[in-house]
Design an enzyme around this catalytic site. Structure first.
Site, short mmCIF file in Angstrom:
data_model
loop_
_atom_site.label_atom_id
_atom_site.label_comp_id
_atom_site.label_asym_id
_atom_site.label_seq_id
_atom_site.Cartn_x
_atom_site.Cartn_y
_atom_site.Cartn_z
CG ASP A 98 17.06 -8.96 -11.26
OD1 ASP A 98 16.29 -9.64 -11.97
OD2 ASP A 98 16.82 -8.68 -10.07
CG ASP A 100 10.62 -7.81 -10.86
OD1 ASP A 100 9.89 -6.80 -10.82
OD2 ASP A 100 10.55 -8.67 -11.76
#
Length: 264
Positions: A98, A100
């Site tokens: 991922d 953010d």
């Protein structure tokens, strides 16, 4: 050492009181911090990986503007999201990472110590996005790229996440990048469906701060605490030895189950 299976309730919070572009995220749902934040909520829905309220419809990617080629790209039913594995990655585990609050934190509010400032066009207006790198992210990505077939998978839009990745990934650790359109919108959440990657699931791991992102495959997850601006954080550095052990196994489930049991 804070680690891989510490599944925590995720809260996307304001960096400082009154920050107009922040939203709250708790277990995959988003609430706007106040009614006057509705304009900024639209920004976040269209740009960052904020999730939506339960039973909400997917927010529009853009309003009154044509979609970019990447945003408009669709996959045929059954077509894998990833290309055929490269020869030098044959036999390696695929690690989905991922962006953010896992590797970086981004904000529309000016930040004096921003590592990157990304101009992003939204509805005809260019906005500056200030990006902070999580401590030890450089060392982490370099080592991960040496051991695994790494894939960036974010629920954010490519027009923000792609330039951030260009600046972040100096070593070409990410063999592929997947953005919001590759997610499945399920019960108000953007879910990363690992079964659509085109890789054997017993050789796929997802590293993400949001449990809602891997709700379809929690047994494949290495959870990570959300990061905003704590420069003393060592989570990525602490994860490297764990991933070094994982890189040598044929089936990831045994070690992930063991880790989950030992942390529960």
């Amino acid at each position: 050492m804070a680690h891989p299976s510490s599944v925590i309730t995720q809260v996307r919070r304001e960096e400082e009181e009154g920050e107009e572009n922040a939203c709250l995220r708790e277990e995959g749902s988003v609430a706007v911090s106040s009614s006057k934040k509705s304009y900024s909520r639209g920004f976040l829905h269209r740009l960052f990986s904020c999730l939506c309220n339960k039973d909400a419809k997917p927010p529009p990617v853009k309003i009154n503007a044509p979609l970019s080629l990447e945003e408009n790209r669709t996959k045929l039913p059954g077509e894998p999201l990833l290309p055929q594995i490269e020869s030098n990655d044959e036999g390696k585990i695929c690690v989905v990472i991922d962006l953010d609050e896992t590797l970086v934190h981004s904000s529309f509010k000016p930040v004096n110590n921003a590592d990157f400032i990304i101009p992003v066009e939204i509805d005809g207006t260019v906005h500056q996005v200030y990006v902070l790198k999580r401590p030890h992210v450089d060392e982490f990505l370099k080592r991960m790229g040496e051991m695994f077939e790494c894939v960036l998978f974010t629920a954010s839009l490519s027009k923000y996440a792609d330039p951030v990745s260009d600046l972040l990934d100096k070593w070409g650790a990410f063999r592929s990048r997947l953005f919001r359109e590759a997610c499945v919108f399920h019960k108000g959440n953007y879910v990363k469906d690992l079964s659509r990657l085109g890789r054997d699931l017993n050789k796929v791991i997802i590293l993400d701060n949001s449990p809602a992102s891997y709700i379809f495959h929690p047994e494949n997850a290495v959870p990570v605490a959300s990061w905003f601006n704590d420069m003393s954080d060592t989570e990525l550095l602490d994860l490297i030895p764990f991933f070094e052990r994982l890189s040598k196994v044929d089936d990831i489930y045994d070690i992930l189950r063991h880790q989950s049991t030992s942390q529960s």
